[in-house]
Design a protein around this motif. Structure first.
Motif, PDB file in Angstrom:
ATOM      1  N   THR A  14       0.856  -1.179   0.000  1.00  0.00           N
ATOM      2  CA  THR A  14       0.000   0.000   0.000  1.00  0.00           C
ATOM      3  C   THR A  14       0.895   1.233   0.000  1.00  0.00           C
ATOM      4  O   THR A  14       1.897   1.293   0.700  1.00  0.00           O
ATOM      5  N   THR A  15       0.527   2.199  -0.822  1.00  0.00           N
ATOM      6  CA  THR A  15       1.258   3.462  -0.895  1.00  0.00           C
ATOM      7  C   THR A  15       0.250   4.595  -0.998  1.00  0.00           C
ATOM      8  O   THR A  15      -0.934   4.372  -1.268  1.00  0.00           O
ATOM      9  N   LYS A  16       0.707   5.798  -0.771  1.00  0.00           N
ATOM     10  CA  LYS A  16      -0.164   6.978  -0.850  1.00  0.00           C
ATOM     11  C   LYS A  16      -0.148   7.556  -2.256  1.00  0.00           C
ATOM     12  O   LYS A  16       0.901   7.662  -2.895  1.00  0.00           O
ATOM     13  N   GLU A  20      -4.476   9.334  -0.580  1.00  0.00           N
ATOM     14  CA  GLU A  20      -5.270   8.122  -0.352  1.00  0.00           C
ATOM     15  C   GLU A  20      -4.374   6.899  -0.471  1.00  0.00           C
ATOM     16  O   GLU A  20      -3.390   6.893  -1.207  1.00  0.00           O
ATOM     17  N   ASP A  21      -4.750   5.840   0.243  1.00  0.00           N
ATOM     18  CA  ASP A  21      -4.035   4.575   0.129  1.00  0.00           C
ATOM     19  C   ASP A  21      -4.467   3.852  -1.147  1.00  0.00           C
ATOM     20  O   ASP A  21      -5.667   3.715  -1.410  1.00  0.00           O
TER      21      ASP A  21
END
Length: 134
Positions: A14-16, A20-21
């Motif tokens: 998961t990354t921004k 938002e993720d």
């Protein structure tokens, strides 16, 4: 477990993106080859156009010296630019990225897309950022 059972499985994280993720996948060999093919096509068109422009300039000099009409300038290539590479990376490595159409990308800032692409490449171990510390 057999390595054969792992074929096609993706490593995710998961990354921004835009605060938002989102989930990104490591690029597969097939993804990397597609990206390389896109880059190669862009480079080949650019080289061919550069060669055509050199010939055009030489032909212009000859026409000027002979007092004849100047040749027609070569058309600009219609190949997509490096933005197509960025779109390929994001489509390949984001969950539901394959559902993005070209117009969808127009709604994002280039800087945000570039940062996401760099995160994907780094996570996948591709490029300069992916090789750091290895």
């Amino acid at each position: 477990m057999s390595i054969k059972n792992l074929v096609g499985q993706r490593v995710t994280k998961t990354t921004k993106f835009l605060g938002e993720d989102i989930v990104i996948n490591k690029l597969s060999i097939a993804d990397v080859e597609e990206i390389q093919a896109t880059v190669k096509a862009i480079e080949e068109v650019g080289l061919a156009h550069a060669d055509a422009m050199k010939q055009y300039e030489a032909d212009c000099e000859k026409a000027k010296a002979a007092g004849t009409d100047l040749p027609e300038r070569p058309a600009e290539p219609e190949v997509q630019d490096n933005f197509s590479v960025l779109k390929t990376i994001i489509r390949s490595a984001t969950v539901d990225g394959d559902q993005l159409i070209d117009e969808d990308f127009q709604g994002f800032a280039l800087d945000d897309l570039t940062k996401l692409s760099e995160e994907i490449m780094s996570f996948s171990g591709v490029g300069d950022k992916g090789r750091k510390g290895k």
